[in-house]
Design a protein around this motif. Sequence first.
Motif, short mmCIF file in Angstrom:
data_model
loop_
_atom_site.label_atom_id
_atom_site.label_comp_id
_atom_site.label_asym_id
_atom_site.label_seq_id
_atom_site.Cartn_x
_atom_site.Cartn_y
_atom_site.Cartn_z
N THR A 187 1.56 -14.52 1.45
CA THR A 187 2.92 -14.11 2.05
C THR A 187 4.02 -13.99 0.90
O THR A 187 3.76 -14.31 0.22
N SER A 188 4.88 -13.20 1.79
CA SER A 188 6.15 -12.97 0.83
C SER A 188 6.81 -14.47 0.49
O SER A 188 7.22 -14.72 -0.71
N ARG A 230 8.27 -5.65 5.98
CA ARG A 230 9.46 -6.63 5.97
C ARG A 230 10.47 -6.48 5.06
O ARG A 230 10.04 -6.13 3.86
N GLU A 231 11.53 -6.95 5.36
CA GLU A 231 12.81 -6.93 4.25
C GLU A 231 12.87 -8.33 3.53
O GLU A 231 13.85 -8.30 2.64
N LEU A 232 12.33 -9.43 4.02
CA LEU A 232 12.50 -10.74 3.39
C LEU A 232 12.32 -10.58 1.97
O LEU A 232 13.30 -11.24 1.20
#
Length: 258
Positions: free
Chosen positions: A118-119, A145-147
Motif C-alpha cells: 500500500t501507499s 489515488r492522490e495520497l
Amino acid sequence: MPDILRGLSVVVTRPASQAAGFQHLLGEAGATAVLFPVIAIVPPENQAVAKAVLAGLDAYDTAIFISANAVRFGLELLDETLQQCLRRLVIGAVGKQTAEALQQCGYPVQWVPGGAFTSEAFLALPETQQLAGRRILIFRGEGGRELLAESLQRRGASVDYVEVYRRVRPKIDANCLKQRHKQQQLDIIAITSSEGLLNLLAMLDNPDWIKTVPLLVGSQRIGETARQTGFTGSIVIADNPSDKAMMQALSHWVQECQ
C-alpha cells in the motif's frame, strides 16, 4: 497444501494477463478456478503524453512505481537512453511484486516496504520522511489515488506523475456466473481491488444475487467497499492481494468452515 481446497469453485477476477499464478495455485490445492477478469490493463489512449513526460526523466532524482503494471507499461516507453537514465535514479516500489518486476528487468530498487502493498506502507519507510529538494516521478495508471503524491509533497518533495496505463472494464458475458450460482458451483469470488468489485457489479444486469456470495478480498479497504455496496455474505480478508496471501486466507477460511 495438496487438495485442501478440493471441490471449491473460486472466481478469479484478476486481469487475464495476471491470473495464471493464482489459477495454478488453486489447481494445485484441488480447487476449480473460474476465470472472469473484471479489469483489463491497456496502454494510455494517447501515449505521446507519457512519452513527453519521460523525455525529461533526467530532471528527476527518484522514480516510484505504483505497481507491476506501472513497471511493465512504463519500461515499454523507455528507449535505451532513458533506460540508462532510470538506472541512475533512486527507485522505489510500492510492494514486493513491483520491486521484483523491476529487478527482473535489471533495475535495482532502493525503497520498498517489507509488509503491506500500500501507499501507506511505502510512506512509512524511513527514507520517505525527509524529502526536501527531492524531485520525484511517479509511474502509475490513469486516475490513481492522490495520497502518495500529496504526502510526499508535504514532506518537501516536488512530485509529478507519468500515467503509463489505464484500467478498463472488459466487455464479457456475465451470465456464466449466474448459471454457476444456480448450479451451486460458485463458492467464493476473489477480488483484489475496490475498482474490480465495482466493475463486477456493473457487469451484471441484476447484481443483487451475487451479494450473498462469499468474497475473498486483498485488503480491509476492499472489504469495506463490499459492505458499503450491499454484500451480506462472508468476507475473507487476506493480508495483501498477492497470490500467496490470498491462498493463505482462502485455506484458513476453508479449514474454519469444515
